[in-house]
Design an enzyme around this catalytic site. Structure first.
Site, PDB file in Angstrom:
ATOM      1  N   GLU A 139       0.324  -1.285  -0.212  1.00 13.11           N
ATOM      2  CA  GLU A 139       0.076  -0.235  -0.436  1.00 13.11           C
ATOM      3  C   GLU A 139       1.251   1.437  -0.202  1.00 13.11           C
ATOM      4  O   GLU A 139       0.877   2.226  -0.494  1.00 13.11           O
ATOM      5  CB  GLU A 139      -0.762   0.117   1.402  1.00 13.11           C
ATOM      6  CG  GLU A 139      -1.969  -1.332   1.640  1.00 13.11           C
ATOM      7  CD  GLU A 139      -3.500  -0.641   0.210  1.00 13.11           C
ATOM      8  OE1 GLU A 139      -3.056   0.126  -0.936  1.00 13.11           O
ATOM      9  OE2 GLU A 139      -4.576  -1.465   0.094  1.00 13.11           O
TER      10      GLU A 139
HETATM   11  C1  BLG Z   1     -10.575   0.337  -0.873  1.00 15.78           C
HETATM   12  C2  BLG Z   1     -11.015   0.161  -0.001  1.00 15.78           C
HETATM   13  C3  BLG Z   1     -12.133  -0.462  -0.536  1.00 15.78           C
HETATM   14  C4  BLG Z   1     -12.896   0.332  -0.648  1.00 15.78           C
HETATM   15  C5  BLG Z   1     -12.523  -0.332  -2.273  1.00 15.78           C
HETATM   16  O1  BLG Z   1     -11.450   0.685  -2.492  1.00 15.78           O
HETATM   17  O2  BLG Z   1      -8.752   1.326  -1.141  1.00 15.78           O
HETATM   18  N1  BLG Z   1     -10.310  -0.376   1.043  1.00 15.78           N
HETATM   19  C6  BLG Z   1      -9.829   0.047   1.659  1.00 15.78           C
HETATM   20  O3  BLG Z   1     -10.201   1.246   2.183  1.00 15.78           O
HETATM   21  C7  BLG Z   1      -9.144  -0.293   2.897  1.00 15.78           C
HETATM   22  O4  BLG Z   1     -12.939  -0.308   1.279  1.00 15.78           O
HETATM   23  O5  BLG Z   1     -14.303  -0.969  -1.312  1.00 15.78           O
HETATM   24  S1  BLG Z   1     -16.153  -0.586  -1.096  1.00 15.78           S
HETATM   25  O6  BLG Z   1     -15.872   0.064   0.059  1.00 15.78           O
HETATM   26  O7  BLG Z   1     -16.654  -1.926  -1.029  1.00 15.78           O
HETATM   27  O8  BLG Z   1     -15.864   0.041  -2.448  1.00 15.78           O
HETATM   28  C8  BLG Z   1     -13.281   0.581  -4.121  1.00 15.78           C
HETATM   29  O9  BLG Z   1     -13.377   1.169  -3.713  1.00 15.78           O
HETATM   30  C9  BLG Z   1      -6.923   1.779  -1.827  1.00 15.78           C
HETATM   31  C10 BLG Z   1      -8.455   0.301  -1.917  1.00 15.78           C
HETATM   32  C11 BLG Z   1      -8.144   1.796  -3.255  1.00 15.78           C
HETATM   33  C12 BLG Z   1      -6.752   1.740  -3.777  1.00 15.78           C
HETATM   34  N2  BLG Z   1      -6.253   1.531  -2.316  1.00 15.78           N
HETATM   35  C13 BLG Z   1      -6.913  -0.586  -1.013  1.00 15.78           C
HETATM   36  O10 BLG Z   1      -5.990  -0.866  -1.824  1.00 15.78           O
HETATM   37  C14 BLG Z   1      -6.569   2.761  -4.372  1.00 15.78           C
HETATM   38  O11 BLG Z   1      -5.512   3.775  -3.845  1.00 15.78           O
HETATM   39  N3  BLG Z   1      -6.682   2.763  -5.727  1.00 15.78           N
HETATM   40  C15 BLG Z   1      -5.469   3.446  -7.053  1.00 15.78           C
HETATM   41  C16 BLG Z   1      -3.952   4.034  -6.758  1.00 15.78           C
HETATM   42  S2  BLG Z   1      -3.759   5.674  -7.551  1.00 15.78           S
HETATM   43  O12 BLG Z   1      -4.251   6.676  -6.714  1.00 15.78           O
HETATM   44  O13 BLG Z   1      -4.552   4.842  -8.810  1.00 15.78           O
HETATM   45  O14 BLG Z   1      -2.633   5.559  -7.801  1.00 15.78           O
END
Ligand code: BLG
EC number: 4.2.2.n1
Length: 463
Positions: A292
């Site tokens: 993360e």
């Molecule tokens: C996750 C959330 C989920 C959520 C999904 O996104 O975050 N997890 C956490 O907060 C730990 O709860 O599921 S939902 O509530 O059912 O919708 C979907 O929205 C976080 C993710 C998103 C991801 N990292 C943890 O893995 C992220 O930041 N991606 C973008 C990367 S970048 O901006 O393109 O660099």
């Protein structure tokens, strides 16, 4: 006299009669060592599969150096098989008979980042070099010395491969020679070691029986290794033990090594204490944290997700996290959320897939994961197997597919990488950290398997 006409049993018959396969190996990260679950290592696992296949117990013995190993193999009362990352050579052919190959490795000259980098054999002259006594690398240097009489090197039987790499890492010697697989596995401990160049062609590793032995066991070994090649057992082992440099890349592997030493110790106690609260392996939480944020508490993604465990605002609120940038709170919230979504998964999903599904849900959300499982069912794939569902996830970002789903568009490729990386970090963390003992929350207990203090007893108890 009846006894006179009874033929001596073959080695294979003796092994089966005794119910024990006695194998000699070396105690090193690339062969055999102890981790949280007991005995492990590439050679150990492969030879254990072979013993299981034969229906006998495995008894591992270790030799301090290669000369000792071949001596033991030649003794009538000694072990019957050597599985120790061995490469056949003319000299060794007099001592042993070698099996079909199971792993291709390349000898590599190793130097310390920032020091002058030799790029060819000539560049070894004038350097302080150490290799394992009796190793194929020592043979290679002896051969080179004929061409470059000025070449100096030391052969030591007091060290292991990890010690050689540490000596380069710390600058005690200029260069060493190790096989590519050994470097791949050890790169994560030694952030400063680098490959100077490959010394010669790739070579095959093989198991060995004593030169004077009959061929019964060797034939069985060959059949087994051919089978392991065909059914994917070998590939899986290679990927687990040596694949992380391929997945992370060399830069990723030594960056991870650096962060392991510089960043993880600051957060280890939080991972451990919340792992204990949530009843999960702290190293899995640490692996999530690395994926993360690379263990940086103040990061923010483009989408506004923040902190060491990258919680969305919604998740943070639901988990009672008031400040996402506080590493302690972030780890607490992440651990709690991970276990919550894991508990909510369908009962039909079994471990270890259950862990990989929970990781995917952590990243993409449970709803989208459910959509991917539905797509898997439609394709007649198994919705309870990660291998099948991960094929469907990328479809969630293609309109022709996501418009058929309940929750619609998602960045479906992301959780696939997310899970693959975390599994890789988790594997490495289980090698390099001690298991958490009951009630113990200690800091800074990084260790390197294969060094003398971890040496297992010469004769392991039968399993
Ligand atoms: C996750 C959330 C989920 C959520 C999904 O996104 O975050 N997890 C956490 O907060 C730990 O709860 O599921 S939902 O509530 O059912 O919708 C979907 O929205 C976080 C993710 C998103 C991801 N990292 C943890 O893995 C992220 O930041 N991606 C973008 C990367 S970048 O901006 O393109 O660099």
């Amino acid at each position: 006299m009846l006894g006179a006409c009874v033929e001596k049993p073959s080695t294979l018959e003796r092994v089966k009669e005794d119910g024990v396969l006695r194998v000699i190996t070396r105690n090193s990260p690339a062969t055999y060592f102890q981790d949280r679950n007991g005995e492990t290592g590439f050679e150990y696992e492969l030879v254990k599969h072979f013993a299981d296949d034969l229906g006998v117990k495995l008894q591992i013995e270790t030799a301090d150096n290669l000369d000792e190993l071949f001596d033991a193999l030649g003794k009538p009362s000694g072990p019957v098989l050597a599985a120790a990352g061995l490469v056949s050579s003319e000299r060794r052919n007099a001592q042993a008979k070698f099996s079909h190959p199971y792993l291709e490795v390349t000898p590599q000259v190793i130097y310390r980042n920032g020091r002058p980098r030799p790029t060819e054999a000539k560049g070894l002259v004038g350097k302080k070099i150490m290799v394992l006594k009796g190793s194929s690398h020592a043979d290679q240097l002896a051969e080179l010395k004929k061409r470059y009489p000025g070449l100096q090197y030391e052969e030591s039987d007091a060290v292991e491969v990890v010690d050689l790499l540490r000596m380069v890492d710390e600058g005690q010697i200029d260069l060493t020679l190790v096989d590519s697989n050994e470097l791949a596995m050890n790169q994560v401990y030694f952030p400063n070691v680098r490959v100077a160049f490959d010394l010669g062609d790739a070579r095959d590793q093989r198991w060995a029986v004593a030169a004077g032995d009959d061929n019964s066991l060797l034939n069985e070994v060959n059949e087994y290794l051919d089978k392991a090649q065909k059914n994917g057992t070998l590939q899986r082992l290679k990927d687990r033990y040596y694949g992380h440099v391929d997945v992370l890349g060399y830069v990723g592997a030594y960056t991870f090594a650096q962060h392991l030493q510089q960043r993880l110790p600051k957060y280890e106690k939080h991972f451990k204490s919340y792992a204990k609260v949530e009843q999960v392996d702290w190293r899995l939480l640490a692996a999530i944290g690395y994926q993360e944020s690379m263990w940086q508490p103040e990061v923010t993604s483009k989408t506004g997700v923040r902190g060491l465990m990258m919680l969305t605002q919604r998740t943070a609120q639901a988990m009672g996290v008031s400040n996402r940038l506080d590493p302690k709170q972030s780890i607490q919230g992440g651990a709690k959320y991970f276990m919550k979504i894991k508990a909510e998964l369908a009962d039909s999903i079994q471990e270890p897939d259950r862990t990989w599904f929970a990781l995917a849900a952590y990243n993409v959300g449970s709803g989208h994961l459910e959509d991917a499982r539905t797509l898997a069912k439609r394709e007649k794939l198994n919705p309870n197997k990660w291998l099948d569902v991960k094929k469907m996830l990328p479809r969630l970002s293609q309109k022709q597919w996501y418009r058929q789903t309940k929750y619609g568009y998602a960045r479906g490729g992301e959780p696939v990488h997310f899970v693959a990386n975390i599994r890789r970090y988790y594997d490495i963390l289980t090698w390099v950290t001690q298991p958490q003992l009951e009630g113990q929350v200690a800091e800074g207990n990084l260790h390197v398997p294969g060094v003398n203090k971890d040496k297992p007893a010469e004769q392991s108890p039968p399993m």
